[in-house]
Design a protein around this motif. Structure first.
Motif, PDB file in Angstrom:
ATOM      1  N   GLN A 213       0.842  -1.197   0.000  1.00  9.75           N
ATOM      2  CA  GLN A 213       0.000   0.000   0.000  1.00  9.75           C
ATOM      3  C   GLN A 213       0.880   1.252   0.000  1.00  9.75           C
ATOM      4  O   GLN A 213       2.029   1.194   0.425  1.00  9.75           O
ATOM      5  N   PRO A 214       0.317   2.372  -0.460  1.00  3.51           N
ATOM      6  CA  PRO A 214       1.133   3.603  -0.468  1.00  3.51           C
ATOM      7  C   PRO A 214       1.604   3.987   0.940  1.00  3.51           C
ATOM      8  O   PRO A 214       0.816   3.995   1.880  1.00  3.51           O
ATOM      9  N   VAL A 215       2.907   4.279   1.048  1.00  8.65           N
ATOM     10  CA  VAL A 215       3.496   4.661   2.335  1.00  8.65           C
ATOM     11  C   VAL A 215       4.205   6.017   2.211  1.00  8.65           C
ATOM     12  O   VAL A 215       4.054   6.884   3.064  1.00  8.65           O
ATOM     13  N   TRP A 216       4.989   6.150   1.152  1.00  4.65           N
ATOM     14  CA  TRP A 216       5.732   7.406   0.922  1.00  4.65           C
ATOM     15  C   TRP A 216       5.302   7.994  -0.417  1.00  4.65           C
ATOM     16  O   TRP A 216       5.307   7.293  -1.416  1.00  4.65           O
ATOM     17  N   ASP A 217       4.989   9.279  -0.429  1.00  3.52           N
ATOM     18  CA  ASP A 217       4.618   9.905  -1.704  1.00  3.52           C
ATOM     19  C   ASP A 217       5.864  10.282  -2.507  1.00  3.52           C
ATOM     20  O   ASP A 217       6.996  10.200  -2.004  1.00  3.52           O
ATOM     21  N   LEU A 218       5.649  10.685  -3.733  1.00  2.50           N
ATOM     22  CA  LEU A 218       6.779  11.001  -4.615  1.00  2.50           C
ATOM     23  C   LEU A 218       7.653  12.133  -4.064  1.00  2.50           C
ATOM     24  O   LEU A 218       8.885  12.019  -4.070  1.00  2.50           O
ATOM     25  N   PRO A 219       7.063  13.250  -3.558  1.00  5.93           N
ATOM     26  CA  PRO A 219       7.924  14.318  -3.021  1.00  5.93           C
ATOM     27  C   PRO A 219       8.859  13.843  -1.903  1.00  5.93           C
ATOM     28  O   PRO A 219      10.036  14.212  -1.883  1.00  5.93           O
ATOM     29  N   VAL A 220       8.350  13.003  -1.002  1.00 10.04           N
ATOM     30  CA  VAL A 220       9.181  12.516   0.104  1.00 10.04           C
ATOM     31  C   VAL A 220      10.315  11.643  -0.426  1.00 10.04           C
ATOM     32  O   VAL A 220      11.469  11.763  -0.007  1.00 10.04           O
ATOM     33  N   ARG A 221       9.983  10.771  -1.388  1.00  9.83           N
ATOM     34  CA  ARG A 221      11.018   9.883  -1.939  1.00  9.83           C
ATOM     35  C   ARG A 221      12.065  10.666  -2.719  1.00  9.83           C
ATOM     36  O   ARG A 221      13.258  10.426  -2.570  1.00  9.83           O
ATOM     37  N   LEU A 222      11.600  11.604  -3.551  1.00  5.24           N
ATOM     38  CA  LEU A 222      12.549  12.427  -4.305  1.00  5.24           C
ATOM     39  C   LEU A 222      13.451  13.203  -3.356  1.00  5.24           C
ATOM     40  O   LEU A 222      14.671  13.273  -3.543  1.00  5.24           O
ATOM     41  N   PHE A 223      12.827  13.788  -2.317  1.00  4.56           N
ATOM     42  CA  PHE A 223      13.596  14.535  -1.322  1.00  4.56           C
ATOM     43  C   PHE A 223      14.683  13.639  -0.741  1.00  4.56           C
ATOM     44  O   PHE A 223      15.854  14.006  -0.703  1.00  4.56           O
ATOM     45  N   HIS A 224      14.284  12.457  -0.287  1.00  2.28           N
ATOM     46  CA  HIS A 224      15.229  11.564   0.363  1.00  2.28           C
ATOM     47  C   HIS A 224      16.438  11.255  -0.503  1.00  2.28           C
ATOM     48  O   HIS A 224      17.587  11.410  -0.084  1.00  2.28           O
ATOM     49  N   TRP A 225      16.184  10.832  -1.745  1.00  3.43           N
ATOM     50  CA  TRP A 225      17.308  10.372  -2.583  1.00  3.43           C
ATOM     51  C   TRP A 225      18.121  11.543  -3.127  1.00  3.43           C
ATOM     52  O   TRP A 225      19.333  11.409  -3.325  1.00  3.43           O
ATOM     53  N   LEU A 226      17.454  12.685  -3.394  1.00  2.00           N
ATOM     54  CA  LEU A 226      18.212  13.858  -3.841  1.00  2.00           C
ATOM     55  C   LEU A 226      19.140  14.347  -2.730  1.00  2.00           C
ATOM     56  O   LEU A 226      20.290  14.721  -2.977  1.00  2.00           O
ATOM     57  N   ILE A 227      18.627  14.338  -1.487  1.00  2.00           N
ATOM     58  CA  ILE A 227      19.467  14.753  -0.367  1.00  2.00           C
ATOM     59  C   ILE A 227      20.663  13.819  -0.228  1.00  2.00           C
ATOM     60  O   ILE A 227      21.809  14.268  -0.072  1.00  2.00           O
TER      61      ILE A 227
ATOM     62  N   ALA B  51      17.037  24.567  -0.856  1.00  2.00           N
ATOM     63  CA  ALA B  51      15.710  24.572  -1.499  1.00  2.00           C
ATOM     64  C   ALA B  51      14.933  23.320  -1.112  1.00  2.00           C
ATOM     65  O   ALA B  51      13.739  23.388  -0.778  1.00  2.00           O
ATOM     66  N   LEU B  52      15.601  22.170  -1.116  1.00  2.00           N
ATOM     67  CA  LEU B  52      14.934  20.919  -0.756  1.00  2.00           C
ATOM     68  C   LEU B  52      14.475  20.941   0.700  1.00  2.00           C
ATOM     69  O   LEU B  52      13.378  20.467   1.023  1.00  2.00           O
ATOM     70  N   LEU B  53      15.320  21.486   1.590  1.00  2.00           N
ATOM     71  CA  LEU B  53      14.954  21.543   3.015  1.00  2.00           C
ATOM     72  C   LEU B  53      13.733  22.435   3.240  1.00  2.00           C
ATOM     73  O   LEU B  53      12.846  22.095   4.030  1.00  2.00           O
ATOM     74  N   ILE B  54      13.715  23.584   2.544  1.00  2.00           N
ATOM     75  CA  ILE B  54      12.557  24.478   2.697  1.00  2.00           C
ATOM     76  C   ILE B  54      11.302  23.767   2.184  1.00  2.00           C
ATOM     77  O   ILE B  54      10.246  23.797   2.818  1.00  2.00           O
ATOM     78  N   PHE B  55      11.453  23.095   1.028  1.00  2.00           N
ATOM     79  CA  PHE B  55      10.310  22.346   0.495  1.00  2.00           C
ATOM     80  C   PHE B  55       9.831  21.306   1.500  1.00  2.00           C
ATOM     81  O   PHE B  55       8.635  21.194   1.774  1.00  2.00           O
ATOM     82  N   ARG B  56      10.786  20.561   2.084  1.00  2.00           N
ATOM     83  CA  ARG B  56      10.419  19.479   3.009  1.00  2.00           C
ATOM     84  C   ARG B  56       9.734  20.020   4.263  1.00  2.00           C
ATOM     85  O   ARG B  56       8.803  19.410   4.784  1.00  2.00           O
ATOM     86  N   LEU B  57      10.208  21.197   4.719  1.00  2.00           N
ATOM     87  CA  LEU B  57       9.588  21.828   5.890  1.00  2.00           C
ATOM     88  C   LEU B  57       8.123  22.156   5.583  1.00  2.00           C
ATOM     89  O   LEU B  57       7.227  21.857   6.376  1.00  2.00           O
ATOM     90  N   LEU B  58       7.880  22.758   4.408  1.00  2.00           N
ATOM     91  CA  LEU B  58       6.515  23.126   4.027  1.00  2.00           C
ATOM     92  C   LEU B  58       5.651  21.881   3.811  1.00  2.00           C
ATOM     93  O   LEU B  58       4.511  21.809   4.268  1.00  2.00           O
ATOM     94  N   TRP B  59       6.220  20.893   3.139  1.00  2.00           N
ATOM     95  CA  TRP B  59       5.496  19.646   2.862  1.00  2.00           C
ATOM     96  C   TRP B  59       5.216  18.886   4.160  1.00  2.00           C
ATOM     97  O   TRP B  59       4.262  18.136   4.257  1.00  2.00           O
ATOM     98  N   GLY B  60       6.036  19.130   5.153  1.00  2.00           N
ATOM     99  CA  GLY B  60       5.821  18.527   6.462  1.00  2.00           C
ATOM    100  C   GLY B  60       4.674  19.185   7.220  1.00  2.00           C
ATOM    101  O   GLY B  60       4.226  18.694   8.253  1.00  2.00           O
ATOM    102  N   LEU B  61       4.212  20.325   6.702  1.00  2.00           N
ATOM    103  CA  LEU B  61       3.063  21.010   7.319  1.00  2.00           C
ATOM    104  C   LEU B  61       1.781  20.738   6.545  1.00  2.00           C
ATOM    105  O   LEU B  61       0.711  20.588   7.132  1.00  2.00           O
ATOM    106  N   VAL B  62       1.886  20.680   5.213  1.00  2.00           N
ATOM    107  CA  VAL B  62       0.673  20.608   4.394  1.00  2.00           C
ATOM    108  C   VAL B  62       0.676  19.440   3.412  1.00  2.00           C
ATOM    109  O   VAL B  62      -0.175  19.364   2.528  1.00  2.00           O
ATOM    110  N   GLY B  63       1.640  18.507   3.548  1.00  2.00           N
ATOM    111  CA  GLY B  63       1.766  17.420   2.576  1.00  2.00           C
ATOM    112  C   GLY B  63       0.965  16.181   2.935  1.00  2.00           C
ATOM    113  O   GLY B  63      -0.019  16.245   3.674  1.00  2.00           O
TER     114      GLY B  63
END
Lengths: 184, 234
Positions: free
Chosen positions: B20-34, B62-74
């Motif tokens: 089943q879905p566990v991690w969305d694409l933004p989280v996965r992209l963030f993880h591997w790009l970091i 840029a990725l950290l700022i994105f992750r912070l925002l996505w951690g609020l509204v993602g």
């Protein structure tokens, strides 16, 4: 050779006089290089010449280290001036002397024998293994320093920025190849 | 949850067997790009590509700022409010009496520590200048030259803090794999995993919100890269 050297020093002294009292230190330093009737053996030493040893080698190493430290500090100070909206040209001219000093001393600061065998240094032994390449890189630096020296005596900030950028590239080109990590 | 009820019991029981879905694409992209950019940052600064090192750091910003925002509204598993838990829940987890998707209560501590260490690392780098005075971080002009040098030294020390946390993170992933038979890497690639019985799958976030978060992250990073100029019109 000696005449050309004295002429260059005099030219510098005249140029430096425009920079105000802060330039006197480097002015004196350059006077020491040419002014002494009996220059120390290390003053004419080179990367490929007769090696210096003992206290002479240690003196070259220390002088090089201090000159490099001054140049690093000067570079940071000039960076800061050039990043700001209204650079202080007098401050830039004063800092520029640190570059003149190294450029003027040239190979004497890298006399054979003043490497790691003389003490703790960031200078790689590769310098003395590749004297021709090193001399070419040093010459690039000297040319870029002269262009920068000309620019800082004017008031064209764009020209100062461009020539300083070129000068920093020659610092980096040499450091990437011939400088190693040094613990203080 | 209405959607699951409408699928009936058969779908529910099959849901336990299917990933089943566990991690969305933004989280996965963030993880591997970091992961890639941290490695690249180390490599570029070690081999004198300082300009690339600075750009790598800005991309991480840029990725950290994105992750912070996505951690609020993602998506549900991306939200800090969902995965940051107190000591009581951590104890429950350690006793084997916790079930859920996404970061477990203990792993959440590792995630927060990694994000904080990375944010500190990027923050220090912005104000640092190199030893030779050839390069300046985009905000280095806001502090004195001596301060900038000092911050570079702390930047170098904090790298080992970050490295220690990365080693701990990888060791934990290996521990789950070898001692508990739980694969954590594959879900971080495919985004799907088999769920604990009774656990709810991830609730995805909205892609237009992700795009707004990305635009904001890029705008703030662009402003920082420009040396944080005054925002009022000149």
């Amino acid at each position: 050779m000696r005449i050309a050297f004295a002429a260059a020093t005099t030219t510098f002294a005249l140029l430096a006089a425009c920079g105000g009292p802060q330039t006197s230190q480097a002015n004196n330093a350059s006077a020491n290089v040419s002014g002494s009737a009996h220059p120390p053996a290390t003053a004419t030493a080179s990367v490929a010449g007769a090696p210096v040893s003992g206290a002479d080698a240690k003196a070259v190493l220390n002088e090089r280290h201090e000159a490099m430290e001054r140049m690093g500090k000067a570079s940071k100070a000039i960076n800061r001036q050039l990043t700001g909206s209204s650079p202080d040209l007098a401050a830039i001219r004063s800092s520029a002397n640190a570059f003149y000093y190294v450029s003027n001393k040239g190979q004497a600061l890298f006399a054979k024998g003043s490497g790691p065998e003389a003490g703790k240094t960031g200078a790689k032994p590769d310098i003395w293994a590749n004297p021709q390449d090193f001399a070419a890189k040093l010459q690039d630096f000297q040319k870029a320093q002269q262009a920068f020296g000309t620019a800082v005596n004017g008031t064209d900030v764009g020209a100062i920025k461009a020539s300083f950028g070129n000068l920093q590239k020659t610092c980096k080109a040499c450091h990437d190849k011939y400088r190693m990590e040094m613990k203080h | 949850v209405p959607r699951q009820i409408s699928h009936g019991n058969e779908a529910l029981s099959r849901g336990r067997a299917d990933p089943q879905p566990v991690w969305d694409l933004p989280v996965r992209l963030f993880h591997w790009l970091i992961a890639a950019l941290v490695a690249f940052s180390w490599w570029s600064v070690t081999y004198n590509h300082t300009r690339w090192h600075i750009w790598s750091g800005l991309t991480i910003l840029a990725l950290l700022i994105f992750r912070l925002l996505w951690g609020l509204v993602g998506s549900s598993t991306a939200r800090f409010a969902k995965f940051i838990r107190g000591p009581r829940t951590i104890r429950l987890y350690l006793c084997g009496r916790w079930s859920g998707v996404g970061h477990n209560p203990l792993g959440a501590l590792s995630v927060i520590a990694l994000l904080l260490a990375l944010a500190v690392q990027v923050g220090l780098g912005l104000f640092a200048q190199d030893e030779d005075g050839i390069f300046m971080g985009p905000l280095a002009h806001l502090v004195s030259s001596d301060t900038s040098d000092r911050l570079r030294e702390i930047h170098g020390i904090n790298f080992y803090v970050l490295l220690g946390l990365i080693v701990l993170h990888v060791a934990a992933v290996l521990f789950y794999r070898l001692r508990m038979g739980k694969h954590l890497t594959k879900p971080m690639i495919t985004g799907r995993a088999l769920l604990d019985p009774g656990a709810q799958p991830m609730q995805p976030g909205k892609s237009w919100i992700a795009l707004i978060c990305l635009a904001l992250a890029l705008a703030i990073t662009g402003w920082v890269a420009a040396g944080a100029p005054p925002l009022s019109p000149p």
